[in-house]
Design a protein around this motif. Structure first.
Motif, PDB file in Angstrom:
ATOM      1  N   TYR A  67       0.728  -0.923  -0.014  1.00 42.93           N
ATOM      2  CA  TYR A  67       0.130   0.032   0.777  1.00 42.93           C
ATOM      3  C   TYR A  67       1.086   1.071  -0.222  1.00 42.93           C
ATOM      4  O   TYR A  67       1.691   1.308   0.973  1.00 42.93           O
ATOM      5  CB  TYR A  67      -0.892   0.114   1.307  1.00 42.93           C
ATOM      6  N   SER A  68       0.230   2.106  -0.505  1.00 40.96           N
ATOM      7  CA  SER A  68       1.232   3.916  -0.487  1.00 40.96           C
ATOM      8  C   SER A  68       0.137   4.683  -0.218  1.00 40.96           C
ATOM      9  O   SER A  68      -0.663   4.603   0.311  1.00 40.96           O
ATOM     10  CB  SER A  68       1.312   4.098  -2.029  1.00 40.96           C
ATOM     11  N   VAL A  69       0.824   5.698   1.132  1.00 43.05           N
ATOM     12  CA  VAL A  69      -0.056   6.430   1.835  1.00 43.05           C
ATOM     13  C   VAL A  69       0.151   8.205   0.764  1.00 43.05           C
ATOM     14  O   VAL A  69       1.423   8.613   1.078  1.00 43.05           O
ATOM     15  CB  VAL A  69       0.198   6.392   3.007  1.00 43.05           C
ATOM     16  N   PRO A  84     -13.226   7.230  -9.630  1.00 42.68           N
ATOM     17  CA  PRO A  84     -13.468   6.820 -11.068  1.00 42.68           C
ATOM     18  C   PRO A  84     -12.449   7.385 -11.975  1.00 42.68           C
ATOM     19  O   PRO A  84     -12.056   6.762 -12.731  1.00 42.68           O
ATOM     20  CB  PRO A  84     -14.614   6.937 -10.979  1.00 42.68           C
ATOM     21  N   TYR A  85     -11.683   7.808 -11.407  1.00 46.14           N
ATOM     22  CA  TYR A  85     -10.746   8.427 -13.046  1.00 46.14           C
ATOM     23  C   TYR A  85     -10.099   7.445 -12.611  1.00 46.14           C
ATOM     24  O   TYR A  85      -9.285   6.992 -13.932  1.00 46.14           O
ATOM     25  CB  TYR A  85      -9.870   9.702 -12.538  1.00 46.14           C
ATOM     26  N   ASN A  86      -9.464   6.649 -11.573  1.00 47.79           N
ATOM     27  CA  ASN A  86      -8.446   5.951 -11.177  1.00 47.79           C
ATOM     28  C   ASN A  86      -8.888   4.513 -11.597  1.00 47.79           C
ATOM     29  O   ASN A  86      -7.466   3.802 -11.736  1.00 47.79           O
ATOM     30  CB  ASN A  86      -7.121   6.158  -9.960  1.00 47.79           C
ATOM     31  N   LEU A  87      -9.998   4.116 -11.554  1.00 44.00           N
ATOM     32  CA  LEU A  87     -10.043   3.276 -11.346  1.00 44.00           C
ATOM     33  C   LEU A  87     -11.120   1.939 -12.191  1.00 44.00           C
ATOM     34  O   LEU A  87     -10.921   1.151 -12.464  1.00 44.00           O
ATOM     35  CB  LEU A  87     -10.679   2.621  -9.422  1.00 44.00           C
ATOM     36  N   LEU A 186      -8.936   0.852  -1.843  1.00 42.77           N
ATOM     37  CA  LEU A 186      -8.395   2.314  -0.832  1.00 42.77           C
ATOM     38  C   LEU A 186      -9.101   2.614  -0.408  1.00 42.77           C
ATOM     39  O   LEU A 186     -10.158   2.143  -0.377  1.00 42.77           O
ATOM     40  CB  LEU A 186      -9.166   2.921  -2.765  1.00 42.77           C
ATOM     41  N   ILE A 187      -8.613   3.026   0.585  1.00 43.79           N
ATOM     42  CA  ILE A 187      -9.109   4.363   1.797  1.00 43.79           C
ATOM     43  C   ILE A 187      -9.054   5.531   1.542  1.00 43.79           C
ATOM     44  O   ILE A 187      -8.135   6.170   1.202  1.00 43.79           O
ATOM     45  CB  ILE A 187      -8.634   3.401   2.837  1.00 43.79           C
ATOM     46  N   ASP A 207      -1.196  -0.389  -4.219  1.00 40.52           N
ATOM     47  CA  ASP A 207      -0.625  -0.423  -5.599  1.00 40.52           C
ATOM     48  C   ASP A 207      -1.015  -0.727  -6.926  1.00 40.52           C
ATOM     49  O   ASP A 207      -1.278  -0.091  -8.063  1.00 40.52           O
ATOM     50  CB  ASP A 207       1.121  -0.619  -5.731  1.00 40.52           C
ATOM     51  N   GLU A 208      -1.117  -2.590  -6.235  1.00 36.27           N
ATOM     52  CA  GLU A 208      -1.835  -2.926  -7.525  1.00 36.27           C
ATOM     53  C   GLU A 208      -2.660  -2.962  -8.454  1.00 36.27           C
ATOM     54  O   GLU A 208      -2.825  -3.217  -9.258  1.00 36.27           O
ATOM     55  CB  GLU A 208      -1.439  -4.271  -7.370  1.00 36.27           C
TER      56      GLU A 208
END
Length: 352
Positions: A67-69, A84-87, A186-187, A207-208
Motif C-alpha cells: 500500500y501507498s499513503v 473513478p478516474y483512477n479505477l 483504497l481508503i 499499488d496493484e
C-alpha cells in the motif's frame, strides 16, 4: 469554563497535539522559523511526511502489504472524482452503496465518468439504517461504500465481501476501531474528523490496482503521479500534515486502535444508554447500525428543547445541533473526545 466540543467537523483534537502544533507555528525543530515558513522539500518537513505515512501504515496494520499513503488536498469531495478516474475504465461500471449525503455525492461524481449501479440504498428511510443482503454485479470494476455517516449517525459494522476492489470513504471514523484494513483496496478520509485540521486528505491505496483504466488522467487527479512524487507533486498542506502526524503519534502512544476502540465504545455506551432509558429522548438511527462517532437523537417533547439548549450552553456544551436533514441533536464523539465530556452531556440530559 471548560468547553465540551461535540462539533461534527472540523472537530476536537487532543489538547497535547494542539499545544505541540502551536509551538511549531512559532519555532519548528529549533530552526527559529515557523513550520509554515519552511520549504516543504526541506529535510525537516520531509521527515514529517515520511513519519505520517509510516504511522498510518503501522496503525492500520498495512506495513509491507503493498500500500501507498498519500496526503492530498481537496477533501473527500475531490476523492469522489479521483476514485473513478483512477479505477473505472472508460464506459466501465462501478457499484456504490448509498447510505447518506456523502455517498450520494460520490455517486453523482462517478456518473460523470462511467456507469454507476447503486446496489443498495437506505434513502427510503432517510438513511437511518445500513442496507444489507444485497448483491454486487460481477462486471463492476470496484465497490464503493461509506463506513460512517456523519449526518445520519449510522456506521457499517460488516463490510461487503467481494473479489472486486473495495473502496471506502472513512472520513468520519478513520482510526477509531480495529478492522482488517487489508480488505480494502483504497481508503480515503478528510483529516478534519479524527486525524487533524481541515486541509489534507488521507488516501491509502493498494499499488496493484492502479494503472488499469486506459484513461488519460489529469496529473493532479492521478494517484500514481502523487505516489511517484511522494505526496509532493504540488505543495502539500504542511500544517495539516504535521498536525495529522502528531495526532497519529498520540494515537500510537495510547495503544493504537485497540485502545481507542475501547474508549470509543465506552463513550458511545454511556450516551446511547441515556438516550434509550430517558423518555425525553429518542435515537434516530437503527440500533444495530448506530455510529460510535456521531450520535443522533431527538427530544420527544419539542417544548423542552429550549430548556435543554439553555442547560447545554450553560454547561459549555458546544456543537450538538443536529443537521437539518435529521433535525434534533448530534453529538460527535470522535477519538479526542474525553469520556468526561460525554458524561457532562448525559448529566444535562438527566435534568430534562
Amino acid at each position: 469554563m471548560k468547553k465540551h466540543n461535540f462539533s461534527a467537523g472540523p472537530s476536537i483534537l487532543p489538547r497535547v497535539v494542539l499545544e505541540q502544533a502551536s509551538k511549531a507555528i512559532l519555532n519548528f525543530n529549533n530552526l527559529d522559523l515557523s513550520l509554515i515558513e519552511i520549504s516543504h522539500r526541506s529535510a525537516d518537513f520531509v521527515a514529517v511526511m515520511e513519519k505520517a505515512q509510516q504511522l498510518t501504515l503501522n496503525l492500520l496494520g498495512l506495513e509491507n502489504k503493498g500500500y501507498s499513503v498519500l496526503f492530498l488536498q481537496g477533501g473527500a469531495s475531490l476523492e469522489f472524482l479521483m476514485v473513478p478516474y483512477n479505477l473505472m475504465k472508460e464506459n466501465g461500471k462501478a457499484a456504490y452503496i448509498d447510505t447518506g449525503v456523502w455517498s450520494s455525492k460520490a455517486i453523482k461524481e462517478a456518473k460523470l465518468l462511467g456507469n454507476v449501479e447503486t446496489v443498495a440504498s437506505s434513502k427510503d428511510k432517510n438513511y437511518s439504517y445500513i442496507p444489507k443482503n444485497f448483491s454486487i454485479p460481477q462486471d463492476a470494476e470496484y465497490v464503493h461504500c461509506t463506513s460512517n455517516n456523519t449526518i445520519f449517525g449510522t456506521q457499517i459494522k460488516t463490510f461487503p465481501k467481494t473479489d472486486m476492489p473495495l473502496v471506502c470513504d472513512m472520513s468520519s471514523d478513520i482510526f477509531s476501531r480495529v478492522l482488517d484494513f487489508s480488505q480494502f483496496d483504497l481508503i480515503y478520509a478528510g483529516a478534519q474528523k479524527n486525524m487533524g485540521p481541515a486541509g489534507t486528505t488521507l488516501v491509502v491505496v493498494k499499488d496493484e490496482i492502479l494503472g488499469k483504466t486506459g484513461r488519460t488522467i489529469p496529473s493532479m487527479l492521478d494517484y500514481q503521479v502523487h505516489i511517484n512524487s511522494e505526496s509532493m507533486y504540488n505543495t502539500p498542506s504542511v500544517f495539516a500534515v504535521y498536525v495529522s502526524m502528531l495526532t497519529l503519534q498520540w494515537l500510537k502512544d495510547l495503544g493504537g486502535l485497540a485502545a481507542i476502540e475501547k474508549m470509543n465504545n465506552a463513550k458511545a455506551k454511556l450516551l446511547y444508554d441515556e438516550i434509550d432509558t430517558n423518555p425525553n429522548f429518542k435515537g434516530t438511527a437503527a440500533i444495530e447500525d448506530r455510529s460510535h462517532m456521531n450520535v443522533t437523537f431527538l427530544i420527544e417533547d419539542t417544548e423542552k428543547a429550549a430548556s435543554f439548549d439553555k442547560l447545554c450552553k450553560e454547561a459549555g456544551i458546544s456543537g450538538i445541533k443536529g443537521h437539518r436533514s435529521v433535525g434534533g441533536y448530534r453529538a460527535s464523539i470522535y477519538n479526542a473526545m474525553p469520556l468526561e465530556s460525554v458524561q457532562a452531556l448525559v448529566d444535562i440530559m438527566k435534568k430534562i
